[in-house]
Write a protein that holds these residues in place. Structure first.
Motif, PDB file in Angstrom:
ATOM      1  N   ALA A   4       1.116  35.725  17.365  1.00 36.65           N
ATOM      2  CA  ALA A   4      -0.062  34.640  17.490  1.00 36.65           C
ATOM      3  C   ALA A   4      -0.135  33.750  16.249  1.00 36.65           C
ATOM      4  O   ALA A   4      -0.594  32.636  16.452  1.00 36.65           O
ATOM      5  CB  ALA A   4      -1.232  35.604  17.984  1.00 36.65           C
ATOM      6  N   VAL A   5      -0.107  34.286  15.267  1.00 41.47           N
ATOM      7  CA  VAL A   5      -0.305  33.509  14.030  1.00 41.47           C
ATOM      8  C   VAL A   5       0.916  33.534  13.377  1.00 41.47           C
ATOM      9  O   VAL A   5       1.706  34.281  12.939  1.00 41.47           O
ATOM     10  CB  VAL A   5      -1.088  34.247  12.866  1.00 41.47           C
ATOM     11  N   ALA A   6       1.504  32.180  13.111  1.00 47.96           N
ATOM     12  CA  ALA A   6       2.873  31.655  12.646  1.00 47.96           C
ATOM     13  C   ALA A   6       2.886  31.560  11.114  1.00 47.96           C
ATOM     14  O   ALA A   6       1.744  31.678  10.413  1.00 47.96           O
ATOM     15  CB  ALA A   6       3.230  30.552  13.274  1.00 47.96           C
ATOM     16  N   GLY A   7       3.942  31.076  10.587  1.00 49.82           N
ATOM     17  CA  GLY A   7       3.887  30.591   9.260  1.00 49.82           C
ATOM     18  C   GLY A   7       3.956  31.801   8.258  1.00 49.82           C
ATOM     19  O   GLY A   7       3.944  32.981   8.675  1.00 49.82           O
ATOM     20  N   PRO A   8       3.761  31.496   6.866  1.00 46.21           N
ATOM     21  CA  PRO A   8       3.719  32.652   6.034  1.00 46.21           C
ATOM     22  C   PRO A   8       2.392  33.462   6.061  1.00 46.21           C
ATOM     23  O   PRO A   8       2.792  34.887   6.011  1.00 46.21           O
ATOM     24  CB  PRO A   8       3.271  31.816   4.652  1.00 46.21           C
ATOM     25  N   ILE A   9       1.352  33.182   6.445  1.00 45.35           N
ATOM     26  CA  ILE A   9       0.101  34.208   6.703  1.00 45.35           C
ATOM     27  C   ILE A   9       0.645  35.118   7.760  1.00 45.35           C
ATOM     28  O   ILE A   9       0.282  36.391   7.641  1.00 45.35           O
ATOM     29  CB  ILE A   9      -1.178  33.568   6.700  1.00 45.35           C
ATOM     30  N   GLY A  10       0.997  34.676   8.786  1.00 43.15           N
ATOM     31  CA  GLY A  10       1.348  35.331  10.217  1.00 43.15           C
ATOM     32  C   GLY A  10       2.384  36.406   9.908  1.00 43.15           C
ATOM     33  O   GLY A  10       2.419  37.602  10.484  1.00 43.15           O
ATOM     34  N   SER A  11       3.452  36.054   8.867  1.00 44.77           N
ATOM     35  CA  SER A  11       4.394  37.008   8.619  1.00 44.77           C
ATOM     36  C   SER A  11       3.868  38.090   7.755  1.00 44.77           C
ATOM     37  O   SER A  11       4.812  39.063   7.599  1.00 44.77           O
ATOM     38  CB  SER A  11       5.589  36.109   7.689  1.00 44.77           C
ATOM     39  N   ILE A  12       2.831  37.897   7.178  1.00 47.21           N
ATOM     40  CA  ILE A  12       2.297  39.122   6.267  1.00 47.21           C
ATOM     41  C   ILE A  12       1.288  40.053   7.347  1.00 47.21           C
ATOM     42  O   ILE A  12       1.400  41.261   7.540  1.00 47.21           O
ATOM     43  CB  ILE A  12       1.206  38.450   5.122  1.00 47.21           C
ATOM     44  N   LEU A  13       0.574  39.192   8.385  1.00 45.01           N
ATOM     45  CA  LEU A  13      -0.056  39.961   9.411  1.00 45.01           C
ATOM     46  C   LEU A  13       0.548  40.699  10.343  1.00 45.01           C
ATOM     47  O   LEU A  13       0.463  41.974  10.772  1.00 45.01           O
ATOM     48  CB  LEU A  13      -1.190  38.960   9.806  1.00 45.01           C
ATOM     49  N   ALA A  14       1.735  40.118  10.992  1.00 44.57           N
ATOM     50  CA  ALA A  14       2.519  40.497  12.031  1.00 44.57           C
ATOM     51  C   ALA A  14       3.223  41.799  11.702  1.00 44.57           C
ATOM     52  O   ALA A  14       2.923  43.096  12.925  1.00 44.57           O
ATOM     53  CB  ALA A  14       3.476  39.532  12.326  1.00 44.57           C
ATOM     54  N   PRO A  15       3.694  42.134  10.742  1.00 46.27           N
ATOM     55  CA  PRO A  15       4.302  43.548  10.470  1.00 46.27           C
ATOM     56  C   PRO A  15       3.397  44.640  10.342  1.00 46.27           C
ATOM     57  O   PRO A  15       3.623  45.837  10.715  1.00 46.27           O
ATOM     58  CB  PRO A  15       4.945  43.314   9.113  1.00 46.27           C
ATOM     59  N   ASN A  16       2.086  44.349  10.241  1.00 44.45           N
ATOM     60  CA  ASN A  16       1.069  45.439  10.060  1.00 44.45           C
ATOM     61  C   ASN A  16       0.862  45.766  11.536  1.00 44.45           C
ATOM     62  O   ASN A  16       0.564  47.178  11.768  1.00 44.45           O
ATOM     63  CB  ASN A  16      -0.192  44.909   9.471  1.00 44.45           C
TER      64      ASN A  16
END
Length: 466
Positions: free
Chosen positions: A331-343
């Motif tokens: 849902a959230v792409a880019g750098p911040i999404g790459s931090i949130l998604a693995p969680n």
């Protein structure tokens, strides 16, 4: 069309990069937005002070979230708002659905909400016979195309006006081949007007929630959130619990940062405050966890919850700009999404922290000073330790570790590599070498740095002894 959800970022980026002209256009367009951000930021003498202040306010919120949530709920209820708590995406969707069922409503108008994208609310409601119309223009376009948004602020940034024209011709009956943006916008307005007038339930996201007053603030440039809410009988607001601010006076700091960071505007066109339902109407706020508590407990990653969803990190990221938002399969792409998604799912999203050059540009532009590139690096360490990296990559890295940790083996490998590149270039210049697919291999040097240093150091000593 966007790639399948289970495809890896590198594969999806390869598909996106087949259209070189579109990739270059996408890259340049987002960099243009980044430049607008810089101009807007540098016009404020105290920009860095604003960033630091916002960061410290968010530090306070995250450290005292338990108290602020209770305070917000209490004040919101005093205002006549019905407050719900959702532990995860499924519970959020069930709560929203139950409100629809209670009022016997089968249709909803929705303004932009990345949380509902995260929870896959549209799909859930569709499965239960409820139609949802996204009223944000970008979201409306991608919804017609049955695509997810590719950017949190600019949902249709991956599309050109010709794509929009073709989509509107197919779904709205607009004139074929008319690419005029004003004509296309008017067509969308005309279609959405009926939606606003007939939907009795409106859902919005929440940009900021004020614990002190129990109110929420929704920021838009199109006024679609206001239109939907004011014409509906029921207002549902979906809110991640990290959206809290302690007091209303703190709002000024974030409103000055948000639009400048997102699009280079001084402020969003509409910053709408919703504090209580109108007489005879209902207002609901659904406060969602969905992994946020877990992230809060991760010392290295808790700062990611400061995010105000401005999209500045996406606009500056060289990887995002040239791989497209859909390549992040989240849902959230880019750098911040790459931090949130693995969680949320380490196994499914293990590829995303590696979709970065770690150049630090994302951290430099973040309005709340999230250490984004540091967190991406730390996620890589966590994912490797937890065994979520591909087996071939793990074996290769262990092999490299053995080579790099042994000087003699390292020197022999260097010599062998230079020999092969010089005398048998086909061994490395082939399609099996992923590096070679996008780049020219370097010309092999005559000697290694180690050999050069030994030789020159010896010659220097000999001259000194003369």
């Amino acid at each position: 069309m966007h790639p399948k959800k289970n495809i890896q970022h590198s594969e999806a980026a390869t598909i996106f990069n087949k259209d070189v002209e579109r990739v270059n256009w996408h890259d340049e367009t987002l960099w243009f937005v980044r430049e607008k951000r810089d101009k807007a930021a540098f016009q404020i003498p105290d920009w860095e002070l604003l960033r630091e202040t916002a960061s410290e306010i968010k530090n306070n919120v995250l450290s005292n979230i338990h108290d602020y949530l209770v305070e917000f709920e209490s004040n919101a209820q005093k205002n006549g708002i019905i407050v719900h708590w959702a532990a995860d995406a499924e519970e959020h969707n069930k709560i929203v659905h139950s409100i629809m069922v209670k009022h016997g409503v089968k249709q909803m108008v929705k303004s932009k909400s990345m949380l509902t994208e995260e929870c896959h609310l549209n799909e859930y409601l569709a499965e239960h016979g409820i139609g949802v119309i996204d009223s944000d223009l970008g979201e409306f376009i991608v919804q017609l195309r049955k695509e997810p948004p590719s950017h949190i602020v600019l949902p249709a940034i991956h599309l050109k006006k010709e794509d929009v024209s073709n989509t509107f011709h197919e779904h709205l009956g607009t004139e074929k081949g008319n690419f005029n943006p004003q004509y296309l916008t008017e067509a969308a307005r005309k279609d959405l007007r009926d939606t606003f007038l007939t939907r009795k339930v409106a859902l919005t996201g929440v940009n900021f929630a004020i614990a002190e007053t129990g109110e929420i603030v929704v920021c838009t440039n199109e006024g679609n959130a206001d239109m939907g809410v004011h014409l509906a009988d029921v207002h549902i607001a979906s809110m991640g619990f990290e959206k809290l601010l302690p007091q209303r006076k703190h709002l000024g700091v974030f409103l000055r940062l948000l639009a400048r960071s997102a699009t280079g505007q001084p402020i969003t066109t509409f910053s709408s405050h919703f504090k209580k339902p109108r007489e005879g109407k209902e207002m609901h706020i659904v406060i969602v966890d969905n992994g946020r508590s877990t992230q809060l407990g991760r010392e290295d990653f808790r700062n990611s919850l400061k995010c105000i969803r401005c999209g500045a990190c996406m606009n500056t990221c060289p990887v995002y700009r040239r791989s497209g938002g859909h390549s992040y399969h989240n849902a959230v792409a880019g750098p911040i999404g790459s931090i949130l998604a693995p969680n949320l799912d380490m196994s499914k999203n293990a590829d995303l922290p590696f979709a970065s050059t770690l150049c630090g540009s994302c951290t430099n532009v973040c309005p709340v000073k999230i250490d984004i590139h540091d967190q991406l690096y730390k996620w890589r360490q966590v994912l490797v330790k937890e065994g979520h990296t591909p087996a071939a990559k793990t074996v290769a890295m262990k092999g490299m570790a053995s080579v790099l940790s042994n000087p003699m083996v390292f020197e022999m490998a260097g010599k062998a590599g230079r020999f092969m590149m010089k005398n048998a270039p086909f061994m490395v210049n082939n399609r099996l070498n992923a590096w070679y697919k996008q780049r020219e291999m370097p010309t092999p040097p005559e000697e290694s740095f180690r050999e050069w240093y030994k030789k020159n150091s010896r010659e220097s000593k000999e001259k000194d002894n003369e």
